[in-house]
Design an enzyme around this catalytic site. Structure first.
Site, PDB file in Angstrom:
ATOM      1  N   HIS A 200     -35.057  20.524  45.246  1.00 48.28           N
ATOM      2  CA  HIS A 200     -33.879  19.880  44.669  1.00 48.28           C
ATOM      3  C   HIS A 200     -32.638  20.061  45.523  1.00 48.28           C
ATOM      4  O   HIS A 200     -31.775  19.191  45.567  1.00 48.28           O
ATOM      5  CB  HIS A 200     -33.722  20.261  43.199  1.00 48.28           C
ATOM      6  CG  HIS A 200     -34.783  19.562  42.377  1.00 48.28           C
ATOM      7  ND1 HIS A 200     -35.959  20.173  42.036  1.00 48.28           N
ATOM      8  CD2 HIS A 200     -34.892  18.278  41.977  1.00 48.28           C
ATOM      9  CE1 HIS A 200     -36.735  19.286  41.414  1.00 48.28           C
ATOM     10  NE2 HIS A 200     -36.104  18.137  41.360  1.00 48.28           N
ATOM     11  N   ARG A 307     -32.470  11.471  36.821  1.00 46.02           N
ATOM     12  CA  ARG A 307     -33.121  12.754  36.532  1.00 46.02           C
ATOM     13  C   ARG A 307     -32.235  13.498  35.539  1.00 46.02           C
ATOM     14  O   ARG A 307     -31.069  13.763  35.852  1.00 46.02           O
ATOM     15  CB  ARG A 307     -33.249  13.596  37.802  1.00 46.02           C
ATOM     16  CG  ARG A 307     -34.207  13.061  38.851  1.00 46.02           C
ATOM     17  CD  ARG A 307     -34.246  14.026  40.035  1.00 46.02           C
ATOM     18  NE  ARG A 307     -35.324  13.758  40.960  1.00 46.02           N
ATOM     19  CZ  ARG A 307     -35.189  13.077  42.105  1.00 46.02           C
ATOM     20  NH1 ARG A 307     -34.016  12.591  42.447  1.00 46.02           N
ATOM     21  NH2 ARG A 307     -36.228  12.897  42.893  1.00 46.02           N
ATOM     22  N   ARG A 343     -35.198   9.192  33.034  1.00 45.60           N
ATOM     23  CA  ARG A 343     -36.436   9.966  33.000  1.00 45.60           C
ATOM     24  C   ARG A 343     -36.263  11.139  32.029  1.00 45.60           C
ATOM     25  O   ARG A 343     -35.275  11.871  32.136  1.00 45.60           O
ATOM     26  CB  ARG A 343     -36.781  10.495  34.392  1.00 45.60           C
ATOM     27  CG  ARG A 343     -38.108  11.239  34.387  1.00 45.60           C
ATOM     28  CD  ARG A 343     -38.490  11.694  35.757  1.00 45.60           C
ATOM     29  NE  ARG A 343     -37.674  12.816  36.199  1.00 45.60           N
ATOM     30  CZ  ARG A 343     -37.759  13.362  37.410  1.00 45.60           C
ATOM     31  NH1 ARG A 343     -38.606  12.869  38.284  1.00 45.60           N
ATOM     32  NH2 ARG A 343     -37.014  14.382  37.749  1.00 45.60           N
ATOM     33  N   GLU A 441     -47.626  10.274  39.677  1.00 50.31           N
ATOM     34  CA  GLU A 441     -47.410  11.420  40.569  1.00 50.31           C
ATOM     35  C   GLU A 441     -48.659  12.284  40.698  1.00 50.31           C
ATOM     36  O   GLU A 441     -48.680  13.237  41.465  1.00 50.31           O
ATOM     37  CB  GLU A 441     -46.281  12.309  40.017  1.00 50.31           C
ATOM     38  CG  GLU A 441     -45.022  11.545  39.680  1.00 50.31           C
ATOM     39  CD  GLU A 441     -43.902  12.432  39.184  1.00 50.31           C
ATOM     40  OE1 GLU A 441     -43.104  12.880  40.004  1.00 50.31           O
ATOM     41  OE2 GLU A 441     -43.836  12.674  37.960  1.00 50.31           O
ATOM     42  N   ASN A 464     -42.855  12.213  45.924  1.00 48.40           N
ATOM     43  CA  ASN A 464     -42.713  13.643  46.237  1.00 48.40           C
ATOM     44  C   ASN A 464     -43.873  14.426  45.614  1.00 48.40           C
ATOM     45  O   ASN A 464     -44.582  15.175  46.288  1.00 48.40           O
ATOM     46  CB  ASN A 464     -41.395  14.196  45.680  1.00 48.40           C
ATOM     47  CG  ASN A 464     -40.195  13.401  46.138  1.00 48.40           C
ATOM     48  OD1 ASN A 464     -40.255  12.741  47.159  1.00 48.40           O
ATOM     49  ND2 ASN A 464     -39.116  13.458  45.389  1.00 48.40           N
ATOM     50  N   ASP A 465     -44.050  14.228  44.310  1.00 45.25           N
ATOM     51  CA  ASP A 465     -45.142  14.943  43.655  1.00 45.25           C
ATOM     52  C   ASP A 465     -46.497  14.347  44.005  1.00 45.25           C
ATOM     53  O   ASP A 465     -47.484  15.074  44.131  1.00 45.25           O
ATOM     54  CB  ASP A 465     -44.939  14.941  42.131  1.00 45.25           C
ATOM     55  CG  ASP A 465     -43.971  16.034  41.722  1.00 45.25           C
ATOM     56  OD1 ASP A 465     -44.181  17.183  42.139  1.00 45.25           O
ATOM     57  OD2 ASP A 465     -42.983  15.735  41.030  1.00 45.25           O
ATOM     58  N   ARG A 475     -44.686  21.226  47.508  1.00 44.73           N
ATOM     59  CA  ARG A 475     -43.557  20.488  48.082  1.00 44.73           C
ATOM     60  C   ARG A 475     -42.358  21.382  48.387  1.00 44.73           C
ATOM     61  O   ARG A 475     -41.466  21.005  49.129  1.00 44.73           O
ATOM     62  CB  ARG A 475     -43.132  19.358  47.134  1.00 44.73           C
ATOM     63  CG  ARG A 475     -42.666  19.854  45.796  1.00 44.73           C
ATOM     64  CD  ARG A 475     -42.397  18.724  44.825  1.00 44.73           C
ATOM     65  NE  ARG A 475     -41.042  18.233  44.904  1.00 44.73           N
ATOM     66  CZ  ARG A 475     -40.511  17.372  44.055  1.00 44.73           C
ATOM     67  NH1 ARG A 475     -41.245  16.891  43.064  1.00 44.73           N
ATOM     68  NH2 ARG A 475     -39.276  16.978  44.166  1.00 44.73           N
ATOM     69  N   CYS A 512     -39.712   5.768  43.662  1.00 43.29           N
ATOM     70  CA  CYS A 512     -38.458   6.497  43.487  1.00 43.29           C
ATOM     71  C   CYS A 512     -38.483   7.878  44.149  1.00 43.29           C
ATOM     72  O   CYS A 512     -37.546   8.642  44.019  1.00 43.29           O
ATOM     73  CB  CYS A 512     -38.100   6.616  42.015  1.00 43.29           C
ATOM     74  SG  CYS A 512     -39.262   7.613  41.085  1.00 43.29           S
TER      75      CYS A 512
HETATM   76  C1  PEP Z   1     -41.112  12.492  42.731  1.00 46.24           C
HETATM   77  O1  PEP Z   1     -41.878  13.407  42.432  1.00 46.24           O
HETATM   78  O2  PEP Z   1     -41.290  11.733  43.698  1.00 46.24           O
HETATM   79  C2  PEP Z   1     -39.883  12.261  41.953  1.00 46.24           C
HETATM   80  C3  PEP Z   1     -39.120  11.208  42.160  1.00 46.24           C
HETATM   81  O3  PEP Z   1     -39.555  13.181  41.025  1.00 46.24           O
HETATM   82  P1  PEP Z   1     -38.920  14.630  41.359  1.00 46.24           P
HETATM   83  O4  PEP Z   1     -38.566  14.660  42.804  1.00 46.24           O
HETATM   84  O5  PEP Z   1     -37.738  14.776  40.474  1.00 46.24           O
HETATM   85  O6  PEP Z   1     -40.036  15.534  40.976  1.00 46.24           O
HETATM   86 MG    MG Z   2     -41.732  14.285  40.471  1.00 43.97          MG
END
Ligand code: PEP
Ligand code: MG
Length: 593
Positions: A200, A307, A343, A441, A464-465, A475, A512
């Site tokens: 984050h 988020r 979300r 994800e 990302n996930d 990650r 996203c």
């Molecule tokens: C992701 O996982 O790509 C995502 C957009 O959510 P976050 O980064 O908040 O887990």
């Molecule tokens: Mg995510």
């Protein structure tokens, strides 16, 4: 604080996290606090002076906290400042104060050691109880102790959130608890020992458009407060007290980047279409209501991902339905007539709010997370759904379920949504139509995508996930960062499967994750079939530039070729070659080049 006899000249190599160049002074934030607390006994004649040093430090810290609380209340709302109000109350707690004064007066400790002994005693006491809230209080006390000690020892390190000038934030670990406190206007760059590419703090750095470098080992020992740093977020280099030649070089690089930014700003009012006329929707990812301003400024076609974790993590109690409603409504109203996709709370993994306890687990990222965790705390989930539904009366609102692993979870979430809507209906509280989507994800959601699509209004792909779970790579890990690659062919094939399934089902799909804002990825994703990308507001214009310079035909060719590659490295090489050709043709000419 260790003394700095002479300024060390160093070149450190870390991992590039957020691009760009920054030049500025270091503010070293050491979570462990000043390493050496001076400890000695004072003569009776010094007692009054020590007490007055203590009171002076208390007053200074009280003022700092009051300023901080005011700023947070103005920027983020009252509830966000709760942690610091608790600290303020701890500071005025007579038991804590009298313990410190007793150690100075009766035991003749110097104020630093009296303070650190007392803080240690109270935090140990609180840590030993089983009550989660009191345990948290222990870290408030420790935190407060660090601030007081910093005041006493003139250590700049613990004072990060009341900075007077812009600085490069240097920290061992940039946890959400730290990033939440930083004064965003004062951050030039981040350098951290532990900082994963989609953590984050990394997402924050990109949304603030500041460079960041992770995986710089032992940096707390290598960088001292007020060292001059040059951060090259694109290559992962950090120069400590560099020679004039290096400074001059990076000043030039920075000037060119600033000039390019000014040119990009001219694209705001131009449409986001490829050179051959295909429209691509560019949306913004935000984490706070106040970030809508940046989304609007960048000309976003809406908020593709809001988020909502921030207020849940930054204070002890859950934000009430009313507080949540006020935030969501603000975003819906400000972004109108465009829409916002909200979300629901995505916590778990490494962070749990104290009011959402779960059994401890050896592998938390494969444990209580996202919608799975929310379904364990149905009241919290339903409260948020009610707040989202209520906000829909004031704008165009969709709801997004995170980390969905299959149809069962989705059905349970939808049931709760229906319950929330029925309650509001009975209570005669107005709400509008809210579309429901799921984040894709998790590999199981990919396998079940056709079944999920039947029960969804839209899909949003969280790369990302998705990358983390497809490649089995944490990650947040900086040591694994070189292997965490959304351009891995396995991820690309999944992305292709998803867009094909969504198009076949006639349901909208967007991306996203951080990949959506990566200039290398844009032509590839468009070529695969994606027409909606949601990213940090700071990335929107750069991506628009690439889109306007590309033709759909070229994008399709790039995607076709990329999907034939067998390694992430091969994919990247192909994209690097193709993207440099694209931007070289139509990027507005930079006069400084
Ligand atoms: C992701 O996982 O790509 C995502 C957009 O959510 P976050 O980064 O908040 O887990
Ligand atoms: Mg995510």
């Amino acid at each position: 604080m260790a003394g700095k006899e002479k300024r060390k000249l160093l070149e450190l190599r870390g991992f590039p996290i957020s691009p760009g160049v920054a030049i500025g002074k270091a503010a070293v934030f050491d979570e462990a606090g000043p390493e050496e607390v001076p400890e000695y006994r004072i003569p009776p004649s010094r007692v009054d002076a020590e007490i007055s040093r203590f009171k002076h430090a208390l007053n200074q810290t009280r003022n700092d906290l009051a300023t901080l609380i005011k700023r947070i209340e103005e920027d983020l709302g009252e509830s966000e400042a709760a942690i610091f109000r608790v600290q303020l109350s701890v500071m005025d707690d007579p038991t804590v104060r009298s313990d410190i004064e007793r150690l100075i007066v009766e035991e003749r400790y110097n104020v630093e050691s009296a303070l650190s002994l007392t803080i240690e005693k109270f935090s140990r006491l609180l840590s030993s109880v089983s009550n989660g809230v009191l345990k948290e209080r222990a870290s408030d006390i420790r935190d407060l102790g660090r601030q007081l000690l910093a005041k006493l020892m003139f250590d700049e390190s613990a004072d990060l959130w009341n900075l007077e000038e812009k600085v490069v934030v240097v920290a061992r670990n940039l946890s959400p608890a730290i990033t939440v406190r930083l004064d965003r206007d004062k951050i030039l760059a981040f350098v951290a020992d532990s900082l994963g590419p989609t953590s984050h703090a990394a997402i924050l750095a990109r949304s603030l458009e500041v460079p960041a470098v992770g995986a710089v080992r032992n940096l707390a020992g290598l960088i001292a407060p007020s060292d001059i740093l040059v951060i090259d977020g694109s290559s992962g280099l950090v120069f400590v007290n560099p020679p004039k030649k290096t400074l001059d070089h990076y000043r030039q690089v920075k000037q060119k980047a600033d000039a390019r930014k000014r040119l990009l700003a001219k694209l705001v009012s131009l449409p986001s279409v490829t050179a051959d006329g295909e429209e691509i929707q560019l949306m913004a990812n935000i984490g706070k209501a106040s970030e809508v301003a940046a989304a609007i400024k960048a000309g976003a076609a809406g908020v593709g991902l809001y988020r909502t974790e921030f207020p849940f993590l930054s204070h002890r109690e859950m934000p009430s339905e009313h507080e949540q409603f006020a935030m969501y409504r603000e975003v819906a109203e400000r972004i109108a007539p465009a829409g916002v996709t909200i979300r629901v709370l995505d916590v778990g993994g490494d962070k749990f709010p104290p009011y959402m306890p779960v059994p401890s687990d050896t592998n938390p990222y494969l444990g209580w997370r996202g919608v799975r965790l929310l379904l364990r705390h149905k009241e919290i989930f339903k409260t948020q759904l009610r707040a989202i539904l209520r906000a829909s009366h004031y704008g165009s609102v969709s709801v997004l379920y995170p980390v969905v692993s299959g149809v069962e979870e989705l059905r349970m979430a939808r049931m709760l949504f229906e319950e929330a809507a029925a309650e509001l209906h009975d209570e005669k509280i107005p709400f509008g139509q809210v579309l429901q989507g799921a984040m894709v994800e998790v590999p199981s959601a990919v396998v079940m995508i056709n079944q999920l699509l039947k029960e969804l209004d839209f899909l949003s792909v969280g790369t990302n996930d998705l990358t983390q779970y497809i490649l089995a790579i944490n990650r947040n890990s900086d040591s694994l960062a070189p292997f965490f690659d959304p351009f891995h062919p396995a991820v690309l094939h999944v992305l292709k499967t998803l867009v094909r399934a969504a198009l076949h089902a006639g349901k909208p799909v967007s991306i996203c994750g951080e990949m959506a804002g990566d200039p290398l990825a844009a032509p590839l994703l468009i070529g695969m079939g994606y027409r909606s990308l949601s990213m940090a507001p700071a990335s929107i214009l750069q991506i628009k530039d690439i889109i306007r310079s590309s033709s759909l035909k070229e994008c399709r060719r790039i995607a076709h070729d990329a999907l034939k590659k067998e390694t992430a490295w091969e994919v990247r090489s192909l994209l690097e070659d193709s993207t440099s050709e694209l931007t070289a043709t139509t990027t507005p000419k930079d006069s400084s080049e």
